[in-house]
Write a protein that holds these residues in place. Structure first.
Motif, mmCIF file in Angstrom:
data_model
loop_
_atom_site.group_PDB
_atom_site.id
_atom_site.type_symbol
_atom_site.label_atom_id
_atom_site.label_comp_id
_atom_site.label_asym_id
_atom_site.label_seq_id
_atom_site.Cartn_x
_atom_site.Cartn_y
_atom_site.Cartn_z
ATOM 1 N N ARG A 179 0.832 -1.214 0.000
ATOM 2 C CA ARG A 179 0.000 0.000 0.000
ATOM 3 C C ARG A 179 0.865 1.263 0.000
ATOM 4 N NH1 ARG A 179 -5.572 0.311 1.243
ATOM 5 N NH2 ARG A 179 -6.476 -1.622 0.514
ATOM 6 N N ASP A 216 2.163 1.915 -3.379
ATOM 7 C CA ASP A 216 1.108 2.518 -4.199
ATOM 8 C C ASP A 216 1.067 4.031 -3.977
ATOM 9 O OD1 ASP A 216 0.334 0.027 -5.145
ATOM 10 O OD2 ASP A 216 -1.468 -0.094 -3.893
ATOM 11 N N ALA A 240 -4.243 -2.201 -4.217
ATOM 12 C CA ALA A 240 -5.283 -2.270 -3.199
ATOM 13 C C ALA A 240 -6.329 -3.320 -3.559
ATOM 14 C CB ALA A 240 -5.945 -0.908 -3.028
ATOM 15 N N GLU A 243 -4.088 -7.563 -1.445
ATOM 16 C CA GLU A 243 -3.098 -7.797 -0.392
ATOM 17 C C GLU A 243 -2.996 -9.264 0.010
ATOM 18 O OE1 GLU A 243 -4.326 -3.583 -0.245
ATOM 19 O OE2 GLU A 243 -5.461 -5.445 -0.214
#
Length: 127
Positions: free
Chosen positions: A57, A60, A79, A82
């Motif tokens: 995350r 990202d 997202a 995971e």
């Protein structure tokens, strides 16, 4: 309308504040022990998986931040994917993997496996 949109920084701050507010549980298992009775997954392994998921995350967010300055091309995040961290954790680093472009957590675990060697396996079937 856009003033009501949560920024990545706001989300990160809220996440950190929420975790800090949880406090310490009254009874804490040794991280080397299984997370629950009868489980094969240890607390340390669960933390490694969570770390890979959070790292994915954060990557990202970093990619989007770089793109906002015209320094990157990343537009699609991992997202929702995971759980791929667990798939990577039960495989050996030498096992082939045909991955989706949103498999950031898988890549994070695979990188840790490659760094620690082929003996790094999170869970296996007894027997």
């Amino acid at each position: 309308m856009l003033s009501d949109v949560t920024t990545p920084q706001d989300l990160d701050d809220r996440f950190r504040e929420t975790l800090a507010a949880l406090g310490t549980p009254p009874h804490r298992r040794d991280p080397a022990e299984p997370v629950t009775d009868g489980a094969t997954l240890t607390g340390a392994q669960a933390l490694d998986l969570f770390d890979a998921q959070v790292t994915s995350r954060q990557l990202d967010l970093a990619g989007r931040w770089l793109r906002s300055f015209g320094e990157g091309f990343y537009t699609i995040g991992s997202a929702g994917h995971e759980a791929n961290a667990l798939v990577a954790a039960v495989l050996q680093p030498t096992d082939p993997a045909l991955l989706h472009y949103r498999s950031g957590a898988f890549y994070c675990v695979r990188a840790a496996q490659a760094a620690s060697g082929p003996a790094h396996v999170v869970a296996s079937e007894p027997g």
